[in-house]
Design a protein around this motif. Structure first.
Motif, PDB file in Angstrom:
ATOM      1  N   UNK A   2      41.775  43.571  36.477  1.00  0.00           N
ATOM      2  CA  UNK A   2      42.061  44.569  37.481  1.00  0.00           C
ATOM      3  C   UNK A   2      41.354  45.868  37.166  1.00  0.00           C
ATOM      4  N   UNK A   3      41.793  46.878  37.843  1.00  0.00           N
ATOM      5  CA  UNK A   3      41.228  48.207  37.634  1.00  0.00           C
ATOM      6  C   UNK A   3      42.019  48.885  36.526  1.00  0.00           C
ATOM      7  N   UNK A   7      39.349  53.890  35.151  1.00  0.00           N
ATOM      8  CA  UNK A   7      38.604  53.771  36.396  1.00  0.00           C
ATOM      9  C   UNK A   7      39.342  54.466  37.543  1.00  0.00           C
ATOM     10  N   UNK A   8      40.671  54.339  37.561  1.00  0.00           N
ATOM     11  CA  UNK A   8      41.462  55.028  38.585  1.00  0.00           C
ATOM     12  C   UNK A   8      41.344  56.545  38.454  1.00  0.00           C
ATOM     13  N   UNK A   9      41.328  57.048  37.224  1.00  0.00           N
ATOM     14  CA  UNK A   9      41.197  58.481  36.980  1.00  0.00           C
ATOM     15  C   UNK A   9      39.841  58.986  37.459  1.00  0.00           C
TER      16      UNK A   9
END
Length: 81
Positions: A2-3, A7-9
């Motif tokens: 998943x992410x 990467x989300x940041x």
């Protein structure tokens, strides 16, 4: 796979740079208002359905049945004979 949180940041930082905090805040407020309105409409629709179920005039009526036409007094007299 998943992410990851890194990467989300990075994605969040890019979105903030593109749109800015003011536009995102307005978007969040609009989205919240839309959700609140939707929930309110669903509650009102549920209450309306409950009230319709309790209406004695609607009980026993079939949607496919045509209403009877009213007859005049002359027609009633001829039917009685």
């Amino acid at each position: 796979m998943g992410i990851s949180w890194q990467q989300l940041l990075i994605l969040l930082v890019i979105v903030l740079l593109i749109f800015g905090t003011k536009r995102l805040r307005n978007l969040g407020g609009d989205l919240g208002g839309a959700i609140k309105g939707f929930k309110k409409a669903m509650k009102e629709d549920g209450k309306k359905d409950d009230e319709d179920d309790k209406d004695p005039e609607l009980l026993g009526k079939d949607d496919n049945v045509k209403p009877q036409q009213k007859t005049t007094s002359d027609e009633k007299q001829s039917q009685d004979k």
